[in-house]
Scaffold this active site. Structure first.
Site, PDB file in Angstrom:
ATOM      1  N   LYS A  22      10.685  28.706  21.337  1.00 26.58           N
ATOM      2  CA  LYS A  22      10.383  29.542  22.512  1.00 26.58           C
ATOM      3  C   LYS A  22      10.113  28.683  23.741  1.00 26.58           C
ATOM      4  CE  LYS A  22       6.055  31.303  23.089  1.00 26.58           C
ATOM      5  NZ  LYS A  22       5.415  31.010  24.394  1.00 26.58           N
ATOM      6  N   ASN A  23       9.222  27.703  23.579  1.00 29.04           N
ATOM      7  CA  ASN A  23       8.768  26.965  24.755  1.00 29.04           C
ATOM      8  C   ASN A  23       9.777  25.939  25.256  1.00 29.04           C
ATOM      9  OD1 ASN A  23       6.529  28.530  24.826  1.00 29.04           O
ATOM     10  ND2 ASN A  23       5.146  27.006  23.928  1.00 29.04           N
ATOM     11  N   CYS A 116      -5.297  34.617  31.974  1.00 30.40           N
ATOM     12  CA  CYS A 116      -4.792  35.298  30.789  1.00 30.40           C
ATOM     13  C   CYS A 116      -5.825  35.166  29.685  1.00 30.40           C
ATOM     14  CB  CYS A 116      -3.438  34.755  30.366  1.00 30.40           C
ATOM     15  SG  CYS A 116      -3.524  33.258  29.424  1.00 30.40           S
ATOM     16  N   ARG A 121      -5.902  29.215  33.546  1.00 30.94           N
ATOM     17  CA  ARG A 121      -4.531  28.704  33.661  1.00 30.94           C
ATOM     18  C   ARG A 121      -3.967  28.710  35.088  1.00 30.94           C
ATOM     19  NH1 ARG A 121      -1.024  31.061  28.816  1.00 30.94           N
ATOM     20  NH2 ARG A 121       0.160  29.164  29.113  1.00 30.94           N
ATOM     21  N   ASP A 304      -1.351  25.141  20.225  1.00 29.79           N
ATOM     22  CA  ASP A 304      -0.619  26.321  19.737  1.00 29.79           C
ATOM     23  C   ASP A 304      -0.678  26.469  18.220  1.00 29.79           C
ATOM     24  OD1 ASP A 304       0.014  26.979  22.317  1.00 29.79           O
ATOM     25  OD2 ASP A 304       2.058  26.208  22.247  1.00 29.79           O
ATOM     26  N   ARG A 396       6.171  38.609  21.242  1.00 25.06           N
ATOM     27  CA  ARG A 396       6.516  37.781  22.398  1.00 25.06           C
ATOM     28  C   ARG A 396       7.060  36.439  21.954  1.00 25.06           C
ATOM     29  NH1 ARG A 396       2.167  36.867  26.754  1.00 25.06           N
ATOM     30  NH2 ARG A 396       3.847  35.425  27.232  1.00 25.06           N
TER      31      ARG A 396
END
Ligand code: EPU
Length: 420
Positions: A22-23, A116, A121, A304, A396
């Site tokens: 994803k990233n 968030c 952030r 993560d 997501r």
């Protein structure tokens, strides 16, 4: 809102194919804005954040086609340089259009992301770096408005290591006039994957994989065909799931070399892991041992993976400390794990985890992406049924997680919308 119902206690066995990262995919999709030529990508994961990015690019005039992990992007007719609040608020990574838009079109208007669930952030480093390259930036009505005739090379030292900050500035620098040096750059493999794509497009970048990126700007970039690297966090999540639930699973299409810190910690916990070039076998039949974890930038233990490892520590033999150094509020999963019977207390940025012999299923709520993954792991272990609400967070960032877990024997069921 969909929920996941998990009945715990099943041993996991079989094979799981890991999706693209994803990233890495998100900045790489945004990099298509840097050229009028087509960009083709393989191994793009099928998840909500990717769909949101494609929607954002589509609104800007980029032609996008997505099927079976392949994406074709054509940014030859971009006519809208705005990233609206409605999309940015659902996905902070939308900020990644800022660098490419200013670099190629000389202007951009991107909604400020705001805070968030895991922390404040801010994006001050993205802004400071673009200003150093000569962009004029105004923040008004909740938008970052950036303008520059042509960005100029600069020496940028970021105050802290920032992943998307490094990516934004790298994408800006490749089309700037002259040399840019980014000091204190993030060394995450996803930054390296973006840089690899940019080089294929004709960018001149040295120091890829190090904390000092040196970029010689070019006048224009061309198209490219690139395969996104495997998702190390998805792989790590499945490793933790097998370590916690017990079983014997082979992960396919992975890159074990970029998961070293997580693999080391799992071995310390007593998990058996074999690795090849693009596969890993994880085998666990005993109760894990508690292991201290401290998150930090790559190549250290990733933030993560903190929540998922905490689920493992929650049922481990012994007491452990989990220290979160990247985000100030990334312990939202703790109170939910405790609802399942875990014994975790928080003191500042440290969680003290007293391993318990068993968890018991309950209703819990997902609060962010990795917190959701940690609840899934806990649910696989807990006695009885765990019902996880708000799994849109999971969708997501994980590509068909419940299907992949079901295929290795887990009892995981999605309950659609209001039926729950
Ligand atoms: N920071 C600032 N100012 C900035 C930029 C960052 O103060 O201008 C701070 C942040 O608040 C944070 C720290 O610096 O405390 C590091 O944040 P970073 O910028 O590296 O995070 P990010 O780029 O917003 C990416 C990943 C995250 C991952 C972090 C850290 C993407 C799209 N997101 O976020 O992924 O946790 O790096 O590795 O690449 C996830 O996938 O679940 C996720 C949250």
């Amino acid at each position: 809102m969909d929920k996941l119902a998990i009945v715990g206690g099943r041993r996991l066995a079989g094979e799981i194919t890991v999706s693209g990262a994803k990233n890495a995919a998100l900045p790489i999709l945004c990099a298509s804005l840097l050229t009028a030529d087509p960009v083709d990508l393989d191994n793009v994961p099928n998840l909500q954040d990717v769909r949101t990015t494609l929607k954002l690019l589509g609104q800007m005039g980029v032609r996008t086609e997505y099927a079976d992990g392949r994406v074709h992007l054509d940014a030859s007719n971009v006519d809208n340089l705005v990233a609206p609040y409605e999309l940015v608020k659902t996905m902070r990574a939308s900020i990644l259009v800022l660098g490419p838009l200013v670099a190629r079109f000389g202007e951009a208007k991107v909604s400020l992301p705001g805070g968030c669930a895991i922390g404040a952030r801010p994006v001050d480093q993205h802004i400071k770096g673009l200003q150093a390259m000569g962009a004029e930036i105004n923040i008004e009505h909740g938008f970052i408005e950036a303008r520059a005739k042509r960005l100029k090379g600069a020496r940028i030292i970021t105050d802290m290591i920032t992943v998307t900050g490094t990516e934004n500035l790298l994408m800006a620098a490749v089309l700037a006039d002259g040399e840019t040096v980014i000091e204190n750059a993030a060394r995450e493999p996803e930054v390296g994957d973006l840089a690899a794509l940019l080089v294929q497009m004709g960018a001149k970048i040295e120091g890829i994989g190090t904390d000092r990126l040196v970029i010689q700007g070019v006048e224009r970039l061309s198209g490219a065909h690139h395969k996104v690297i495997p998702d190390r966090i998805e792989a790590g999540t499945f490793l933790c799931a097998v370590a916690a639930a017990g079983g014997d699973v082979v992960l396919r299409r992975v890159r074990p070399q970029i998961l070293d810190a997580v693999i080391d910690k799992l071995r310390e916990a007593g998990v058996s892991i074999e690795e090849g070039d693009d596969w890993m076998r994880v085998h666990m039949e005993a109760r894990p041992r508690a292991v201290n974890v401290r998150t930090s930038e790559y190549p250290a233990f990733p933030t993560d993976m903190q929540a998922q490892f905490m689920a493992l520590n929650a049922i481990a033999d012994g007491t452990s400390q989990v220290v979160e150094t990247i985000f100030e509020n990334r312990f939202m999963h703790v109170q939910e794990l405790n609802r399942l019977g875990a014994n975790v207390t928080i003191d500042g940025n440290t969680a003290l985890v007293n391993g318990v012999g068993k968890l018991s299923g309950a209703k819990v709520m997902a609060t962010d992406l990795r917190a959701s993954a940690s609840l899934v792991i806990a649910g696989l272990v807990a006695e009885g049924e765990t019902l996880i609400d708000r799994i849109y967070h999971l969708d997501r960032g994980y590509d068909r997680m419940e299907a992949k877990l079901t295929a290795v024997g887990a009892d995981v069921r999605r309950i659609k919308g209001s039926a729950a």
